[in-house]
Write a protein that holds these residues in place. Structure first.
Motif, short mmCIF file in Angstrom:
data_model
loop_
_atom_site.label_atom_id
_atom_site.label_comp_id
_atom_site.label_asym_id
_atom_site.label_seq_id
_atom_site.Cartn_x
_atom_site.Cartn_y
_atom_site.Cartn_z
N ILE A 151 0.76 -1.17 -0.09
CA ILE A 151 0.03 -0.02 -0.11
C ILE A 151 0.78 1.38 0.08
O ILE A 151 0.42 2.21 -0.77
CB ILE A 151 -0.85 -0.13 1.05
N ARG A 152 1.83 1.29 0.66
CA ARG A 152 2.88 2.24 0.68
C ARG A 152 3.42 2.72 -0.51
O ARG A 152 3.68 3.75 -1.44
CB ARG A 152 4.24 2.07 1.76
N ASN A 155 0.81 4.09 -2.84
CA ASN A 155 0.54 5.57 -3.00
C ASN A 155 1.67 6.09 -3.34
O ASN A 155 1.48 7.70 -3.51
CB ASN A 155 0.19 5.60 -1.41
N ASP A 156 2.65 5.77 -3.30
CA ASP A 156 3.87 6.81 -3.56
C ASP A 156 4.22 6.74 -5.14
O ASP A 156 4.98 7.67 -5.48
CB ASP A 156 5.18 6.15 -2.83
N SER A 158 2.50 6.31 -9.18
CA SER A 158 1.36 6.08 -9.46
C SER A 158 1.58 5.15 -10.73
O SER A 158 0.37 4.52 -11.08
CB SER A 158 0.95 7.44 -10.32
N HIS A 179 -7.46 -1.63 2.38
CA HIS A 179 -6.71 -0.53 2.61
C HIS A 179 -6.30 0.08 1.41
O HIS A 179 -5.40 1.27 1.14
CB HIS A 179 -5.75 -0.71 3.52
N LYS A 180 -6.31 -0.57 0.04
CA LYS A 180 -5.63 -0.30 -1.07
C LYS A 180 -6.19 1.14 -1.84
O LYS A 180 -7.14 1.30 -1.46
CB LYS A 180 -5.58 -1.37 -2.33
N PRO A 181 -5.34 2.12 -2.52
CA PRO A 181 -6.09 2.94 -3.22
C PRO A 181 -6.97 2.67 -4.10
O PRO A 181 -7.16 1.29 -4.53
CB PRO A 181 -4.96 3.64 -4.00
N LYS A 182 -8.06 3.41 -4.51
CA LYS A 182 -9.19 3.22 -5.03
C LYS A 182 -9.13 2.45 -6.46
O LYS A 182 -9.62 1.36 -6.72
CB LYS A 182 -9.96 4.54 -5.46
#
Length: 292
Positions: A151-152, A155-156, A158, A179-182
């Motif tokens: 997940i880090r 998010n960091d 793209s 918890h993942k980005p959309k």
């Protein structure tokens, strides 16, 4: 990244009896899985016995798949390893113009810390000219990429668009999905728990059994994505015994036995892998003939 929803298949590298690459058989397999309804193809992953291929053979496999595909399906190329500098160099020098993404395995054998894994994939993401799908397969790498690390990274960077999650742990997969980005894709790397992962919010699978039974398996995944649960599970249970069989004595020895029964390729594997024994070969043949 809608192109990576559904079923991707990890293509084998077919060998002739003399252990040379069988390009004719590889082209037939590309046609077989494409006509069977899979959504994308993965080239030079673990199932391709990539560790035993020379640089020239890898180039030959890539060219054969590109030519056979004829632009029909998205292509993903396996570019990974446990030497970060070498992986970065390949990403910078290989022609990736025909590929929609790369699949990059977490470093094996070295057993890096979570921070080491993060820094490795940071270098991969910064070097790659195409999107990156992470590959977590602790059974082969001896280190688990934890959800917090994935997940880090998501998010960091793209261009890190997803993960092939093959820890075989449905709880870990659900934590990733939660918890993942959309738009981040959690892709199953374990055929047996693909449907539960999809129903929990996963994007699909990069499959081995989907190569042997592309019609049934890809339809199962599509039904799962459509939340048609009973119909999806009917297909799952129809082929689930074969999933156990193809991994019983190692991958890709099992799936290559299916291809032999289907007259798509020889069942030849390169050492240190060996063919399945006669008992398993007989059970696989019986199952394939029952399904076909």
């Amino acid at each position: 990244m809608q192109k990576f929803y559904g079923t991707g298949v990890a293509l084998v590298t077919p060998f002739k009896k003399d252990f040379s690459v069988d390009t004719e058989a590889l082209a037939k397999i590309v046609d077989f899985v494409t006509e069977g309804g899979v959504e994308y193809l993965v080239v030079l992953g673990t199932t391709a016995e990539t560790a035993t291929l020379t640089a020239e053979e890898k180039d030959l496999v890539i060219k054969t798949v590109i030519d056979a595909n004829k632009g029909r399906l998205p292509l993903v190329l396996g570019v990974g390893g446990n030497n970060t500098i070498k992986v970065v160099e390949e990403l910078k020098t290989r022609d990736l113009s025909s590929f929609d993404a790369v699949l990059s395995v977490s470093p094996y054998y070295n057993k890096p810390t979570q921070e080491g894994i993060y820094q490795h994939f940071k270098a991969v993401a910064e070097a790659s000219p195409v999107p990156v799908i992470l590959y977590n397969v602790p059974g082969r790498t001896a280190s688990n990429v934890l959800p917090a690390t994935i997940i880090r990274l998501a998010n960091d960077f793209s261009n890190i668009i997803g993960v092939k999650e093959a820890a075989g742990d449905i709880v870990q997969a659900m934590k990733l999905i939660q918890h993942k980005p959309k738009d981040f894709l959690v892709i199953s790397g374990d055929d047996m728990i693909t449907l539960p992962m999809v129903l929990a919010g996963g994007a699909g699978v990069i499959s081995v059994i989907g190569e042997g039974f592309p019609k049934e398996f890809s339809q199962m995944v599509r039904l799962g994505l459509e939340r048609k649960v009973e119909e999806a599970y009917a297909l799952h249970y129809k082929i689930s015994d074969s999933i156990d069989m193809i991994f019983e004595q190692g991958n890709p020895a099992g799936i290559k036995e299916i291809f032999k029964v289907l007259n798509l390729s020889e069942n030849t594997v390169r050492l240190p892998l060996v063919n399945v024994n006669e008992d398993l070969a007989s059970r696989i043949e019986t199952f394939v003939k029952k399904i076909s």
